[in-house]
Design a protein around this motif. Structure first.
Motif, short mmCIF file in Angstrom:
data_model
loop_
_atom_site.label_atom_id
_atom_site.label_comp_id
_atom_site.label_asym_id
_atom_site.label_seq_id
_atom_site.Cartn_x
_atom_site.Cartn_y
_atom_site.Cartn_z
N TRP A 67 12.25 4.72 3.62
CA TRP A 67 11.27 5.51 4.14
C TRP A 67 11.77 6.84 4.07
CZ3 TRP A 67 11.79 6.55 9.59
CH2 TRP A 67 10.83 7.62 10.16
N ARG A 68 12.94 6.93 4.68
CA ARG A 68 13.70 8.47 4.78
C ARG A 68 13.71 9.00 3.42
NH1 ARG A 68 19.93 9.15 5.99
NH2 ARG A 68 20.24 11.33 5.49
N ALA A 69 13.99 8.19 2.38
CA ALA A 69 14.28 8.76 0.98
C ALA A 69 13.01 9.26 0.42
CB ALA A 69 14.97 7.49 0.10
N ALA A 70 11.96 8.39 0.82
CA ALA A 70 10.66 9.01 -0.06
C ALA A 70 10.25 10.33 0.85
CB ALA A 70 9.35 7.69 0.41
N SER A 71 10.48 10.12 2.16
CA SER A 71 10.09 11.49 2.86
C SER A 71 10.91 12.55 2.37
CB SER A 71 10.50 11.46 4.50
OG SER A 71 10.07 12.43 5.16
N ASP A 72 12.11 12.75 2.01
CA ASP A 72 12.96 13.43 1.65
C ASP A 72 12.41 14.07 0.17
OD1 ASP A 72 14.46 13.44 3.67
OD2 ASP A 72 16.30 13.00 2.86
N LEU A 73 11.97 13.08 -0.72
CA LEU A 73 11.53 13.47 -2.08
C LEU A 73 10.07 13.73 -2.07
CD1 LEU A 73 12.86 10.15 -3.58
CD2 LEU A 73 13.95 12.60 -4.08
N GLY A 74 9.36 13.69 -0.89
CA GLY A 74 7.89 14.29 -1.05
C GLY A 74 7.11 13.39 -1.55
N ILE A 75 7.44 11.84 -1.42
CA ILE A 75 6.50 11.02 -2.33
C ILE A 75 5.92 9.93 -1.18
CG2 ILE A 75 7.60 11.39 -4.39
CD1 ILE A 75 9.09 8.55 -3.91
N LYS A 76 4.85 9.25 -1.64
CA LYS A 76 4.43 8.25 -0.67
C LYS A 76 5.17 7.11 -0.76
CE LYS A 76 -0.27 9.60 -0.63
NZ LYS A 76 -1.94 8.95 -0.52
N VAL A 77 5.41 6.29 0.14
CA VAL A 77 6.00 4.83 0.17
C VAL A 77 5.44 3.73 0.33
CG1 VAL A 77 6.14 5.02 2.82
CG2 VAL A 77 8.11 3.95 1.57
N LYS A 78 5.84 2.94 -0.73
CA LYS A 78 5.07 1.55 -0.79
C LYS A 78 5.71 0.83 0.41
CE LYS A 78 4.75 0.06 -4.78
NZ LYS A 78 3.33 0.13 -5.18
N ALA A 79 4.55 0.35 1.08
CA ALA A 79 4.78 -0.67 2.34
C ALA A 79 3.82 -2.06 2.39
CB ALA A 79 4.37 0.24 3.58
N VAL A 84 0.80 -1.22 -0.05
CA VAL A 84 0.03 0.00 0.03
C VAL A 84 0.77 1.19 -0.28
CG1 VAL A 84 -1.83 -1.12 1.18
CG2 VAL A 84 -0.06 0.02 2.47
N ASP A 85 0.36 2.47 -0.46
CA ASP A 85 1.07 3.64 -0.59
C ASP A 85 0.77 4.37 0.79
OD1 ASP A 85 2.46 3.13 -2.98
OD2 ASP A 85 0.64 3.94 -4.08
N ILE A 86 1.61 4.82 1.33
CA ILE A 86 1.64 5.48 2.90
C ILE A 86 2.33 6.75 2.68
CG2 ILE A 86 1.52 5.52 5.16
CD1 ILE A 86 1.37 2.39 5.17
N ASP A 87 1.51 7.71 3.34
CA ASP A 87 2.38 9.23 3.58
C ASP A 87 3.56 8.88 4.44
OD1 ASP A 87 3.37 11.70 4.11
OD2 ASP A 87 1.26 12.65 4.35
N PRO A 88 4.73 9.08 4.21
CA PRO A 88 5.61 9.07 5.32
C PRO A 88 5.89 9.74 6.28
CG PRO A 88 6.53 9.43 3.03
CD PRO A 88 5.19 9.46 2.66
N LYS A 89 5.08 10.98 6.23
CA LYS A 89 4.66 11.67 7.44
C LYS A 89 3.85 10.88 8.77
CE LYS A 89 4.88 16.07 5.18
NZ LYS A 89 4.13 17.18 4.86
N LEU A 90 3.29 9.72 8.23
CA LEU A 90 2.43 9.01 9.06
C LEU A 90 3.10 7.80 9.67
CD1 LEU A 90 -0.82 8.84 7.12
CD2 LEU A 90 -0.40 10.17 9.07
N ILE A 91 4.39 7.98 9.43
CA ILE A 91 5.43 6.64 9.85
C ILE A 91 6.42 7.24 10.69
CG2 ILE A 91 6.72 4.60 8.99
CD1 ILE A 91 5.43 5.04 6.45
N ASP A 92 6.67 6.28 11.77
CA ASP A 92 7.51 6.58 12.77
C ASP A 92 8.74 5.61 12.56
OD1 ASP A 92 6.37 8.60 13.85
OD2 ASP A 92 4.84 7.37 15.12
N PRO A 93 9.95 5.73 13.17
CA PRO A 93 10.91 4.74 13.22
C PRO A 93 10.53 3.66 14.06
CG PRO A 93 11.74 6.64 14.17
CD PRO A 93 10.41 7.17 13.92
#
Length: 341
Positions: free
Chosen positions: A136-148, A75-84
């Motif tokens: 996850w960090r790369a997707a956050s820096d790029l401003g795109i959703k991360v597949k998870a 699923v595609d998730i906004d990186p801002k909704l993910i914590d380490p």
């Protein structure tokens, strides 16, 4: 940390590492229907319930089931909704070249492999990374959703999954493993599960714990990954600090130097170890001082603690005045050689 229903051991629950959490009707960008339409092959009780299997067999089973999950996409998730992960197992790299290359690859070709996450146990609508922190960090820096892929994991299952993933890549340094062990201990993870997460036996776990209990976390973090530094030297540093109450202050002072903090982590470790290692005593050495004609006019004596000069009476006063004028220049040359301004 809550106990899992039925009191099953981590081994009995190992199959759940590959069971995606499909109960996610409100997951951002989730196509739950398409995931549910691709059922996983049924795993018999005899496969996941054999608690006496070797760790190697468990890894093979986990890898096979994870391949089935990955084949079904994520699923595609906004990186801002993910914590380490709540159990950090990595220290910062000495440089970001590899990460920059990964970010460029994802930017140009997209994310090929989903990261693994679990639902946050205490914050509705948020997730925690199981593994895939760099993606996850790369997707956050790029401003795109991360597949998870969303997995249903307890704390114990999460740390074992992290540990197996890291063991497969074999890229955790020794002190990162020690720090990972400490964080699992602090969270109340049982020793047998810590051993499984790190793939170590009791003696090695004892050594990891001995170092992480003596060295404060801030000292380990100030030194960094130190990938070329193995167990013997970390053990030596911990022993020196444990036996000398003033040693820790000397290490802190050494690592706070701007010149040292700018060095790679392996070099920072050398400075830390040097700060607690007593200098090797050298015997007192003597040098005869001669005139250009070869006549002995005095002598110099050197030791670890002092330098002594004596010159014959006929040259003593003149040499003393000469040396007094030359010393400032000699001191400048000395500190320039030592790299100090």
């Amino acid at each position: 940390m809550g106990k899992r229903a039925g009191g099953k051991s981590i081994l009995a629950n190992f199959g759940s590492f590959s069971q995606p959490d499909t109960a996610a009707p409100n997951a951002p960008g989730a196509d739950v229907g398409s995931m549910a339409a691709q059922p996983l092959a049924r795993v018999g009780a005899g496969v996941i319930g054999a608690t006496q299997r070797s760790l190697t067999e468990l890894r093979e089973e986990r890898d096979r089931l994870m391949a089935l999950v990955d084949a079904g996409g994520g699923v595609d998730i906004d990186p801002k909704l993910i914590d380490p992960s709540p159990f950090p197992d990595r220290l910062p790299d000495d440089d970001d070249l590899d990460f920059a290359a990964l970010k460029t690859l994802i930017s140009e070709e997209g994310q090929k492999v989903p990261i693994q996450v679990r639902r946050h146990p205490s914050h509705e609508g948020r997730y925690q990374v199981v593994y895939g922190h760099r993606r996850w960090r790369a997707a956050s820096d790029l401003g795109i959703k991360v597949k998870a892929t969303i997995l249903a994991l307890s704390d114990v299952e999460l740390v074992v999954a992290q540990g197996i993933e890291n063991a497969a890549r074999q890229d955790l340094s020794w002190v990162e493993r020690a720090l990972f062990a400490k964080r699992m201990d602090d969270a109340g993870i049982r020793s047998r599960d810590v051993r499984a997460a790190l793939s170590v036996d009791d003696p090695e776990l004892a050594r990891l714990r001995a170092v992480s209990r003596v060295l404060p976390v801030e000292i380990i973090e100030a030194i960094g990954r130190a990938p070329k530094v193995g167990r013997p030297r970390w053990t030596a540093l911990a022993a020196a600090i444990g036996n000398d109450t003033s040693a820790l202050d000397r290490v802190r002072k050494a690592l706070s130097d701007d010149k040292v903090s700018a060095l790679p982590s392996d070099e920072r470790f050398k400075w830390a170890l040097a700060a607690v290692t007593p200098p090797v005593a050298r015997p007192r050495r003597e040098m005869k001082l001669r005139s250009p004609a070869g006549r002995v006019v005095g002598k110099a004596m050197f030791s670890n603690d002092d330098v002594r000069l004596s010159v014959s009476a006929g040259h003593g006063q003149a040499f003393s005045a000469f040396l007094e004028g030359e010393l400032p220049v000699l001191m400048e040359r000395f500190f320039a050689r030592e790299g100090e301004a």
